[in-house]
Motif scaffolding. Structure first.
Motif, mmCIF file in Angstrom:
data_model
loop_
_atom_site.group_PDB
_atom_site.id
_atom_site.type_symbol
_atom_site.label_atom_id
_atom_site.label_comp_id
_atom_site.label_asym_id
_atom_site.label_seq_id
_atom_site.Cartn_x
_atom_site.Cartn_y
_atom_site.Cartn_z
ATOM 1 N N UNK A 42 48.952 38.567 29.246
ATOM 2 C CA UNK A 42 47.748 39.543 29.229
ATOM 3 C C UNK A 42 48.123 40.679 30.105
ATOM 4 N N UNK A 45 45.344 43.254 31.623
ATOM 5 C CA UNK A 45 44.857 43.084 32.804
ATOM 6 C C UNK A 45 45.703 43.123 33.788
ATOM 7 N N UNK A 47 48.542 45.095 33.892
ATOM 8 C CA UNK A 47 48.833 46.669 34.136
ATOM 9 C C UNK A 47 47.747 47.292 35.023
ATOM 10 N N UNK A 115 25.918 49.105 35.257
ATOM 11 C CA UNK A 115 25.413 47.643 35.450
ATOM 12 C C UNK A 115 26.521 46.569 36.533
ATOM 13 N N UNK A 116 27.613 47.063 36.554
ATOM 14 C CA UNK A 116 28.567 46.286 37.205
ATOM 15 C C UNK A 116 28.590 46.753 38.601
ATOM 16 N N UNK A 117 28.276 46.068 39.616
ATOM 17 C CA UNK A 117 28.335 46.737 40.947
ATOM 18 C C UNK A 117 29.884 46.741 41.556
ATOM 19 N N UNK A 118 30.830 46.198 41.106
ATOM 20 C CA UNK A 118 32.248 46.535 41.372
ATOM 21 C C UNK A 118 32.854 47.244 40.732
ATOM 22 N N UNK A 169 35.340 42.217 45.505
ATOM 23 C CA UNK A 169 34.114 41.878 44.396
ATOM 24 C C UNK A 169 34.670 41.356 42.900
ATOM 25 N N UNK A 170 35.705 41.909 42.508
ATOM 26 C CA UNK A 170 35.844 41.644 41.173
ATOM 27 C C UNK A 170 36.801 40.341 41.013
ATOM 28 N N UNK A 171 37.364 39.693 42.064
ATOM 29 C CA UNK A 171 37.905 38.508 41.706
ATOM 30 C C UNK A 171 36.946 37.220 41.682
ATOM 31 N N UNK A 172 37.092 36.126 41.269
ATOM 32 C CA UNK A 172 36.177 34.898 41.250
ATOM 33 C C UNK A 172 36.517 34.088 42.405
ATOM 34 N N UNK A 173 35.560 34.029 43.088
ATOM 35 C CA UNK A 173 35.522 33.288 44.478
ATOM 36 C C UNK A 173 36.151 34.197 45.481
ATOM 37 N N UNK A 174 36.616 33.490 46.634
ATOM 38 C CA UNK A 174 36.837 34.354 47.915
ATOM 39 C C UNK A 174 38.482 33.994 47.746
ATOM 40 N N UNK A 175 39.055 35.203 47.197
ATOM 41 C CA UNK A 175 40.624 34.939 47.127
ATOM 42 C C UNK A 175 41.012 35.631 48.245
ATOM 43 N N UNK A 176 42.451 35.349 48.806
ATOM 44 C CA UNK A 176 42.859 35.867 50.106
ATOM 45 C C UNK A 176 43.414 37.165 50.109
#
Lengths: 202, 300
Positions: A42, A45, A47, A115-118, A169-176
């Motif tokens: 992919x 994404x 890059x 529309x997208x807050x992030x 904000x852009x990642x899914x869940x709370x990533x480290x």
């Protein structure tokens, strides 16, 4: 002042231009990887992500210059303009990747910004950095005068913070990883809040 | 017994003539399921539905039990023990018990299903699964009249699944379907892809595949299946209820709160590929009847 003095002395002979040259290398390297399969399956994404993270790293480095001088005496202020401009360079390419490779549609782009807050947060951070990149030359510094110039360039603080929030904000869940950047930036900003007070105490 | 699903996509549909001929020759020698060696060749342009390569499918995965990066599962899943493996089937069933995987597979016939997979993150793949209809297994264990939902659970084994050592999600991963969704002939339990045993990073040795829902519903490395009367909790819904609903049907009209679901990007299409429109129910219109009369904006 021994070690810091030695380092500062050695750095006196190092000009700023290698920071530009070396600092801008990641972008063509990522593009080369993307074209040859080195960014995985992919590449768009990947890059986008790598350019964004590299920009954030240079912004953090720029933010660290003053605390480093205050805490250790090592003075990298001569390289700070280069760090900021290299960050802006990667950030522009990050944005261009999103516009021209990822979305490829003005309709989608505008919808995303609104529309997208992030995306809103990330775009706001970028917009704040544009006047700083434009006034990063010595001529602008002279025209604005050091006081006004410095006040304008405090926009870095909200801009970097917005960049880190954009990442969280852009990642899914709370990533480290994004949280580590956010924590580092908050730490570097909080040093600035406390340092003037300490100077008063002395 | 559920009605049999008839595949409209198969190898001959999606393969250009030249590769098709060589594939036929290989298949003639190796049997219908021995497609493993074809991983690199399985590309086709006709009809726009070409399976992704084995390399793509196995190197770009969301399997947070092995890390949140897309390539983490491939890197970290090697240590997973998949044999022995058993699945506990309990709740409102006639024959509850802990079933050995071999025992489960003895009662079913494996078949190939080439399905689209649409991730909630707006990317997609086409994957040639090998599996059997979940309905066959549920019929075998006997679903009791009170059962309305099916709950699934992934293995919890932090010593082999490094991602589980951090509280990124509420482990173990759990998912659920309404009983009619679970009994739908499109819903399969997959035990392999590309004619091979399931790669560990793709949910070995047995996982759910529900092609009209976002990928996270298709729970991997399943160790428990429970028939319940009430809607079971699901992991991503627990993590963020406003972003991930229980149903999570692929729906281009209902955006994720943080990004659009109207378009998607096909994995493997390269640096200069265009996004393509996302299809309602990921193109599997035959499931629309399951949701007749439901407001899918509310039950997202």
């Amino acid at each position: 002042m021994g070690l810091a003095g030695t380092i500062n002395g050695a750095l006196r002979r190092v000009p700023a231009w290698p920071v530009y040259v070396l600092g801008m290398l990641p972008a063509p390297w990522f593009l080369y990887l993307g074209l040859t399969g080195g960014l995985g399956v992919e590449p768009i994404e990947a890059l986008e992500h790598r350019l964004g993270v590299t920009a954030l790293q240079f912004l953090v480095a720029g933010l660290a210059v003053t605390p480093l001088r205050r805490l250790t005496g090592i003075n990298l202020i001569r390289y700070r303009r280069a760090l900021g401009l290299v960050a802006f360079f990667h950030l522009s390419l990050h944005l261009a990747t999103w516009l021209f490779l990822d979305l490829q549609s003005w309709q989608l782009i505008w919808a995303d910004i609104v529309k997208r807050p992030y995306i809103t947060v990330g775009m706001a951070g970028f917009v704040l950095l544009v006047p700083l990149a434009l006034t990063s030359n010595s001529l602008s510094l002279r025209r604005l005068g050091p006081v006004r110039w410095r006040r304008l360039h405090r926009l870095t603080y909200p801009a970097v913070l917005l960049g880190a929030i954009h990442y969280v904000m852009l990642v899914k869940g709370w990533q480290i990883e994004p949280l580590v950047y956010l924590a580092a930036i908050l730490a570097l900003l909080s040093l600035r809040i406390r340092l003037p007070r300490r100077r008063v105490a002395v | 017994m559920a009605g049999r699903w008839r595949n409209t996509l198969n190898w001959s549909d999606v393969t250009p003539e030249a590769a098709y001929l060589s594939r036929r020759q290989i298949m003639a020698g190796a049997g219908a399921l021995a497609l493993g060696g074809l991983a690199g060749q399985a590309r086709a342009a006709e009809g726009g539905l070409e399976p992704n390569t084995f390399e793509e499918i196995t190197s770009y995965c969301n399997f947070y039990e092995f890390g949140t990066g897309k390539e983490d599962p491939k890197r970290n899943a090697g240590a997973l023990t998949v044999d022995p493996w058993s699945v506990k089937i309990d709740g409102l069933v006639d024959k509850p018990g802990t079933y050995d995987l071999a025992d489960i597979l003895e009662g079913v016939s494996l078949e190939e299903r080439i399905y689209r997979l649409r991730c909630v993150e707006a990317w997609s793949m086409v994957i040639p699964w090998v599996g059997f209809e979940l309905a066959d297994l549920l019929d075998r264990v006997g679903v009791q009249p009170g059962a309305k939902y099916v709950a699934f659970e992934t293995l919890f084994r932090p010593e082999e699944m490094p991602g589980q050592r951090a509280p990124i999600l509420d482990w173990p991963y759990v998912e659920g379907l309404r009983l009619d969704e679970a009994m739908h002939p499109l819903t399969i339990m997959a035990t392999g892809l590309y004619g091979q045993d399931m790669p560990k990073q793709n949910g070995a040795p047995i996982r759910l595949v529900v092609p009209w829902k976002y990928g996270f519903k298709s729970i991997k490395s399943v160790v428990r299946i429970s028939l319940t009367e009430t809607e079971p909790p699901t992991t991503w819904n627990k993590a963020s209820a406003r972003e991930y609903g229980f149903y999570s049907n692929v729906n281009p009209q209902v955006d994720h709160p943080r990004w659009s679901q109207a378009t998607e990007r096909r994995i493997g299409a390269g640096l200069f590929s265009k996004r393509q429109p996302t299809l309602m129910f990921n193109g599997y219109d035959e499931v629309a009847d399951l949701y007749a009369g439901m407001d899918l904006k509310k039950f997202f």
